[in-house]
Design a protein around this motif. Sequence first.
Motif, PDB file in Angstrom:
ATOM      1  N   ALA A 240      16.059   8.521 -85.844  1.00 54.31           N
ATOM      2  CA  ALA A 240      14.964   8.554 -86.819  1.00 54.31           C
ATOM      3  C   ALA A 240      15.369   7.877 -88.132  1.00 54.31           C
ATOM      4  O   ALA A 240      14.566   7.166 -88.744  1.00 54.31           O
ATOM      5  N   LYS A 241      16.615   8.092 -88.557  1.00 48.94           N
ATOM      6  CA  LYS A 241      17.070   7.571 -89.848  1.00 48.94           C
ATOM      7  C   LYS A 241      17.016   6.044 -89.904  1.00 48.94           C
ATOM      8  O   LYS A 241      16.674   5.463 -90.940  1.00 48.94           O
ATOM      9  N   VAL A 242      17.324   5.389 -88.782  1.00 49.10           N
ATOM     10  CA  VAL A 242      17.333   3.918 -88.775  1.00 49.10           C
ATOM     11  C   VAL A 242      15.979   3.354 -88.326  1.00 49.10           C
ATOM     12  O   VAL A 242      15.813   2.137 -88.251  1.00 49.10           O
ATOM     13  N   GLY A 243      15.034   4.241 -88.037  1.00 53.45           N
ATOM     14  CA  GLY A 243      13.690   3.799 -87.672  1.00 53.45           C
ATOM     15  C   GLY A 243      13.614   3.034 -86.370  1.00 53.45           C
ATOM     16  O   GLY A 243      12.758   2.150 -86.200  1.00 53.45           O
ATOM     17  N   ALA A 244      14.504   3.354 -85.431  1.00 55.41           N
ATOM     18  CA  ALA A 244      14.567   2.598 -84.186  1.00 55.41           C
ATOM     19  C   ALA A 244      13.305   2.779 -83.347  1.00 55.41           C
ATOM     20  O   ALA A 244      12.816   3.893 -83.162  1.00 55.41           O
ATOM     21  N   LYS A 245      12.808   1.673 -82.859  1.00 55.26           N
ATOM     22  CA  LYS A 245      11.679   1.717 -81.928  1.00 55.26           C
ATOM     23  C   LYS A 245      12.143   2.092 -80.528  1.00 55.26           C
ATOM     24  O   LYS A 245      11.396   2.690 -79.757  1.00 55.26           O
ATOM     25  N   LEU A 246      13.381   1.730 -80.230  1.00 57.11           N
ATOM     26  CA  LEU A 246      13.935   1.966 -78.902  1.00 57.11           C
ATOM     27  C   LEU A 246      15.349   2.512 -79.039  1.00 57.11           C
ATOM     28  O   LEU A 246      16.141   2.014 -79.851  1.00 57.11           O
ATOM     29  N   ALA A 247      15.674   3.546 -78.250  1.00 54.46           N
ATOM     30  CA  ALA A 247      17.016   4.127 -78.229  1.00 54.46           C
ATOM     31  C   ALA A 247      17.574   4.027 -76.810  1.00 54.46           C
ATOM     32  O   ALA A 247      16.887   4.357 -75.842  1.00 54.46           O
ATOM     33  N   ASP A 290       7.568  -6.412 -76.919  1.00 46.43           N
ATOM     34  CA  ASP A 290       7.683  -5.238 -76.048  1.00 46.43           C
ATOM     35  C   ASP A 290       7.851  -3.947 -76.840  1.00 46.43           C
ATOM     36  O   ASP A 290       7.631  -2.849 -76.309  1.00 46.43           O
ATOM     37  N   LEU A 291       8.261  -4.065 -78.102  1.00 45.34           N
ATOM     38  CA  LEU A 291       8.540  -2.883 -78.916  1.00 45.34           C
ATOM     39  C   LEU A 291       7.360  -2.460 -79.780  1.00 45.34           C
ATOM     40  O   LEU A 291       7.419  -1.432 -80.453  1.00 45.34           O
ATOM     41  N   ASP A 292       6.286  -3.234 -79.728  1.00 47.38           N
ATOM     42  CA  ASP A 292       5.095  -2.894 -80.515  1.00 47.38           C
ATOM     43  C   ASP A 292       4.589  -1.502 -80.140  1.00 47.38           C
ATOM     44  O   ASP A 292       4.427  -1.179 -78.957  1.00 47.38           O
ATOM     45  N   GLY A 293       4.352  -0.667 -81.151  1.00 47.03           N
ATOM     46  CA  GLY A 293       3.809   0.664 -80.924  1.00 47.03           C
ATOM     47  C   GLY A 293       4.820   1.707 -80.512  1.00 47.03           C
ATOM     48  O   GLY A 293       4.475   2.879 -80.357  1.00 47.03           O
TER      49      GLY A 293
END
Length: 309
Positions: A240-247, A290-293
């Motif tokens: 959450a801290k780095v705002g990742a769209k994908l983990a 691919d990471l949109d949304g």
Amino acid sequence: MRDKLKFGTISAIVLAGVSFGALSALGTGLDTWKSGKNHNRIIQVQNEGGVQADSGKVGVAFYSNSAFQITSPRGITVMVDPWRNDPSGAWGLWYRLDFPKVEVDIGMSTHAHFDHDAIDKLDANMLLDRMAGSFQLGDVKITGIADKHQCVAPGIVAWTDAVKQFEGRDNVCPPTNARHFDNTMFVIETGGMKFLMWGDNRPNPPQEVWDQIGQVDVIFVPVDGSRHIFDYQQADSVVAKVGAKLAIPHHYLVPETTFFTSTLQPATEWVDSHSNTKLDKPSIEIAAADLDGKSGHVYYFGSNNMVKN
């Protein structure tokens, strides 16, 4: 949270197979002089910016444990954190087989632990070992951010107690830590995306480290059922801290390559607590679109890996 195992139990686990582990690790060291290859590819990248036309996608291939190969849209390959069995034998036998002699442009290691630093196994055009600062080649930019390894085991195996005994002191944490508890995180920018290779970094670096990382698109996060590096709350907080769209989880048990003596477990429980995609192959391609949304969505390779799949 489950009680941590007592040190006597830890010793029995980590010392299992010590002799065999030490024997299997003999002969390690850089043998680049033996390679019949050359860096003509790198010269081509210098002249042309890559070795292929821009595909618009970034390849991510899982080589088990914490090892991933990133392939840029222009074909530049980066391998991070190849592994080996512990050369001292003190931590027992972790891996069923040797890391393959993968041919890559850039080999990298986040820190000096045996399960992350087998850069001698790579047939690499160049090596960036624990690099801090910035590096750029073709369509790849790498920023190394120096910080510290997790030094308080959060899970069911108190492996940091073993470290204290091996080092002969009670405090193994920063700022007086030994070299092996240094860690460098890598932000790899390519294909219009930022990929954060966390390594085994602590979950609570100082604010200046967060500022240097900034917001990323994809994070490779160390999480497994034993909570070896991160517990679930720590993993969630970092994502959450780095705002990742994908983990993308790493540092979990892959039975096809890794023995249970590692004390690792699969990451399935953590994965299932998030929006996720369980991948059915060891490599994928990702485009920025691919990471949109997506926000904190998990891609899980599971046991699919390039070493033994």
